[in-house]
Design a protein around this motif. Structure first.
Motif, PDB file in Angstrom:
ATOM      1  N   ASN A 165       2.837  -1.893 -11.949  1.00 29.83           N
ATOM      2  CA  ASN A 165       2.733  -2.016 -10.492  1.00 29.83           C
ATOM      3  C   ASN A 165       1.367  -2.551 -10.080  1.00 29.83           C
ATOM      4  O   ASN A 165       1.254  -3.413  -9.193  1.00 29.83           O
ATOM      5  N   ALA A 166       0.320  -2.037 -10.730  1.00 27.64           N
ATOM      6  CA  ALA A 166      -1.036  -2.462 -10.388  1.00 27.64           C
ATOM      7  C   ALA A 166      -1.244  -3.928 -10.717  1.00 27.64           C
ATOM      8  O   ALA A 166      -1.877  -4.666  -9.948  1.00 27.64           O
ATOM      9  N   ALA A 167      -0.713  -4.376 -11.839  1.00 33.13           N
ATOM     10  CA  ALA A 167      -0.861  -5.783 -12.224  1.00 33.13           C
ATOM     11  C   ALA A 167      -0.184  -6.694 -11.205  1.00 33.13           C
ATOM     12  O   ALA A 167      -0.734  -7.737 -10.815  1.00 33.13           O
ATOM     13  N   ALA A 168       1.008  -6.302 -10.762  1.00 33.15           N
ATOM     14  CA  ALA A 168       1.722  -7.120  -9.776  1.00 33.15           C
ATOM     15  C   ALA A 168       0.971  -7.161  -8.454  1.00 33.15           C
ATOM     16  O   ALA A 168       0.871  -8.223  -7.813  1.00 33.15           O
ATOM     17  N   ARG A 170      -2.289  -6.665  -8.016  1.00 30.25           N
ATOM     18  CA  ARG A 170      -3.514  -7.458  -8.199  1.00 30.25           C
ATOM     19  C   ARG A 170      -3.230  -8.943  -8.028  1.00 30.25           C
ATOM     20  O   ARG A 170      -4.040  -9.681  -7.445  1.00 30.25           O
ATOM     21  N   ASP A 171      -2.089  -9.394  -8.527  1.00 35.32           N
ATOM     22  CA  ASP A 171      -1.720 -10.805  -8.356  1.00 35.32           C
ATOM     23  C   ASP A 171      -1.577 -11.146  -6.879  1.00 35.32           C
ATOM     24  O   ASP A 171      -1.988 -12.229  -6.430  1.00 35.32           O
ATOM     25  N   GLU A 172      -0.984 -10.223  -6.108  1.00 31.41           N
ATOM     26  CA  GLU A 172      -0.837 -10.470  -4.673  1.00 31.41           C
ATOM     27  C   GLU A 172      -2.199 -10.512  -3.981  1.00 31.41           C
ATOM     28  O   GLU A 172      -2.432 -11.341  -3.085  1.00 31.41           O
ATOM     29  N   LEU A 173      -3.102  -9.632  -4.378  1.00 28.96           N
ATOM     30  CA  LEU A 173      -4.437  -9.633  -3.788  1.00 28.96           C
ATOM     31  C   LEU A 173      -5.202 -10.904  -4.137  1.00 28.96           C
ATOM     32  O   LEU A 173      -5.917 -11.458  -3.295  1.00 28.96           O
ATOM     33  N   ALA A 174      -5.055 -11.366  -5.380  1.00 26.14           N
ATOM     34  CA  ALA A 174      -5.715 -12.616  -5.771  1.00 26.14           C
ATOM     35  C   ALA A 174      -5.161 -13.786  -4.962  1.00 26.14           C
ATOM     36  O   ALA A 174      -5.907 -14.688  -4.543  1.00 26.14           O
ATOM     37  N   GLY A 175      -3.837 -13.781  -4.717  1.00 25.82           N
ATOM     38  CA  GLY A 175      -3.253 -14.823  -3.876  1.00 25.82           C
ATOM     39  C   GLY A 175      -3.764 -14.761  -2.459  1.00 25.82           C
ATOM     40  O   GLY A 175      -4.040 -15.794  -1.830  1.00 25.82           O
ATOM     41  N   LEU A 176      -3.904 -13.544  -1.926  1.00 29.99           N
ATOM     42  CA  LEU A 176      -4.470 -13.378  -0.586  1.00 29.99           C
ATOM     43  C   LEU A 176      -5.883 -13.936  -0.523  1.00 29.99           C
ATOM     44  O   LEU A 176      -6.243 -14.631   0.444  1.00 29.99           O
ATOM     45  N   ASP A 177      -6.680 -13.657  -1.529  1.00 30.43           N
ATOM     46  CA  ASP A 177      -8.056 -14.150  -1.551  1.00 30.43           C
ATOM     47  C   ASP A 177      -8.086 -15.677  -1.524  1.00 30.43           C
ATOM     48  O   ASP A 177      -8.891 -16.279  -0.804  1.00 30.43           O
ATOM     49  N   ARG A 178      -7.191 -16.308  -2.262  1.00 33.54           N
ATOM     50  CA  ARG A 178      -7.126 -17.787  -2.262  1.00 33.54           C
ATOM     51  C   ARG A 178      -6.702 -18.304  -0.888  1.00 33.54           C
ATOM     52  O   ARG A 178      -7.255 -19.302  -0.397  1.00 33.54           O
TER      53      ARG A 178
END
Length: 305
Positions: A165-168, A170-178
């Motif tokens: 769950n955390a890995a998924a 984190r991917d969403e947060l990285a996308g938000l940052d971009r």
């Protein structure tokens, strides 16, 4: 002077509906995680998934500096398998209950202990730490990294499931940052100047290259009040910087923001942001990701040429 209002009626509504997972009673089955603020509550729910019952104490559209809890909710804290709080002085109205629960040996995760902390830019705050780290999605990734370990260590929790769950997330947060980086690139550096009714953008400014011109409420808490001298000083800074938009927070009345806009004597927009609380479903910011995307769009639109 003309002030163009962009405040949505839905966002101004005071919701009485709690977020999913915000019921005042926790289930007797499975690990129990109690979270103070609704922004962290949403993040914790994504990371915990089905591995724990997550109860969030702060209602939608509330002020995290001032909200209080019932005796029943205080008991939930003391009996939790894990308490998740923001820390850094944010939960002013709740701190006594947190201290009591921790003294009773309730396991605790303080998100502010796991990030690179900034002090408030305002001299009125006296060098106090700024608790509004969620305005920087990169720091929220740091929170998720640490939260993964704490949730995975709770008895009865499947650490592997929490890790997935955390890995998924984190991917969403990285996308938000971009997304935020790309959107803010539309704003020329000289126009990246923020004025709001409370000091809440320090981490966003640090991450994305904004200047904090000032805030109407001095210091680091919404419980303070500005003086006439404070307003005059901020008015001068707004005029000097040529700020086209002032941002009001959804969790607070915008009266002072409008007074300041009147005092500035220039054409300026007043645009509402969701900064310290999520909304009820359907009101524009019922998750951390939707809140940040809404704010990014409004800041970019308000400050871009």
């Amino acid at each position: 002077m003309r002030i163009r209002r962009r405040l949505s009626a839905a966002a101004l509504a005071v919701g009485l509906v709690w977020l999913a997972g915000c019921a005042p009673e926790a289930s007797d089955s499975g690990p129990q995680v109690v979270v103070t603020t609704n922004i962290l509550g949403d993040v914790v729910q994504h990371v915990a998934g089905d591995e724990a019952t997550v109860t969030t104490l702060m209602r939608p559209n509330a002020d995290p500096h001032a909200f209080e809890i019932s005796a029943q909710e205080a008991a939930l804290l003391e009996n939790a398998d894990l308490i998740v709080s923001n820390g850094l002085g944010l939960e002013e109205g709740l701190q006594q209950h947190l201290d009591r629960a921790i003294a009773a040996r309730a396991p605790s995760f303080v998100a502010g202990d796991h990030i690179d902390v900034l002090d408030y830019a305002s001299a009125d705050a006296g060098g106090a730490p700024d608790p509004h780290f969620w305005t920087d999605p990169a720091r929220m990734i740091d929170v998720v990294d640490a939260l993964e370990a704490s949730l995975g260590a709770v008895p009865g929790v499947d650490a592997a499931a929490v890790g997935a769950n955390a890995a998924a997330y984190r991917d969403e947060l990285a996308g938000l940052d971009r997304e935020m980086t790309a959107s803010f690139e539309r704003i020329p550096p000289q126009r990246r100047a923020l004025v709001t009714n409370h000091h809440v953008f320090g981490y966003l400014a640090d991450r994305f290259g904004f200047r904090i011109i000032g805030a109407i409420v001095p210091g680091g808490t919404t419980l303070a009040s500005p003086s006439a001298a404070d307003l005059r000083e901020l008015t001068g800074a707004i005029e000097e910087a040529g700020v086209p938009t002032i941002f009001a927070e959804s969790s607070q009345p915008d009266r002072l923001v409008r007074v300041l806009a009147d005092e500035a004597g220039v054409q300026v927009d007043v645009v509402e942001l969701f900064t310290e609380s999520l909304t009820a479903p359907g009101e524009g910011a019922d998750s951390y990701l939707s809140m940040m995307r809404a704010n990014t769009e409004r800041i970019s639109t308000g400050l871009a040429p």
